[in-house]
Design a protein around this motif. Sequence first.
Motif, short mmCIF file in Angstrom:
data_model
loop_
_atom_site.label_atom_id
_atom_site.label_comp_id
_atom_site.label_asym_id
_atom_site.label_seq_id
_atom_site.Cartn_x
_atom_site.Cartn_y
_atom_site.Cartn_z
N GLY A 38 9.63 -7.30 3.81
CA GLY A 38 9.55 -7.22 5.25
C GLY A 38 8.37 -6.45 5.80
O GLY A 38 8.05 -6.58 6.98
N GLY A 39 7.72 -5.66 4.97
CA GLY A 39 6.66 -4.83 5.51
C GLY A 39 5.53 -4.59 4.53
O GLY A 39 5.64 -4.87 3.34
N ARG A 40 4.48 -4.04 5.05
CA ARG A 40 3.27 -3.81 4.26
C ARG A 40 3.51 -2.85 3.09
O ARG A 40 2.96 -3.06 2.01
CB ARG A 40 2.16 -3.26 5.16
N ALA A 41 4.32 -1.82 3.29
CA ALA A 41 4.56 -0.87 2.20
C ALA A 41 5.18 -1.58 0.99
O ALA A 41 4.81 -1.29 -0.15
CB ALA A 41 5.46 0.27 2.68
N GLU A 42 6.11 -2.49 1.24
CA GLU A 42 6.71 -3.25 0.14
C GLU A 42 5.68 -4.15 -0.54
O GLU A 42 5.69 -4.29 -1.77
CB GLU A 42 7.85 -4.12 0.65
N ALA A 43 4.80 -4.75 0.25
CA ALA A 43 3.76 -5.61 -0.31
C ALA A 43 2.80 -4.82 -1.18
O ALA A 43 2.40 -5.26 -2.26
CB ALA A 43 3.02 -6.33 0.80
N VAL A 44 2.43 -3.63 -0.71
CA VAL A 44 1.54 -2.77 -1.49
C VAL A 44 2.22 -2.37 -2.79
O VAL A 44 1.60 -2.39 -3.87
CB VAL A 44 1.11 -1.54 -0.66
#
Length: 164
Positions: A38-44
């Motif tokens: 859901g968010g950039r932190a998870e993608a990173v």
Amino acid sequence: MLTARLWLRRPVPSDADAILRIHRDPLACEHNPGDMIGGRAEAVARCNAWIGHWERHGFGYHVLRRRESEHVIGFCGVKLVRLHDTTMLNLFYRLEPAAWGAGLAGEAVAAVVGAARGLPYPLIARVRPGNVASARVAARAGLLRAVDLDVAGEDGPDWVWALP
């Protein structure tokens, strides 16, 4: 790796944007909603995990793009997993829906399976029972249904396909 139409490369930190774009698309993750982020932190974090696997093992998930474009269309590769107390290579492939239907997943999978044949682990793909397209890609790459390896996955049953 290069194929007729694709460039497959190791992930780099800037690929987190493409990971976020594809893994927050409900259609791209329809059969594995547990993979959605859901968010950039998870993608990173996911990107860093993929990069770490490459650093530790010398192989992993590739970032896919068409040879004539810089646009990331998906991901394909193998990573080490434990299944039934055995270390195996899990084959993963996910493309953005705009890239579906052109045989690109099959082309990427064929390249990855060819490269993985030299690794000292059995190769499997876990496919949701309703994901007919994914099963077709696995079969075309030479994997066979291995009913004895089926497991309960995070999002329901995983049918296992294995490279003989």
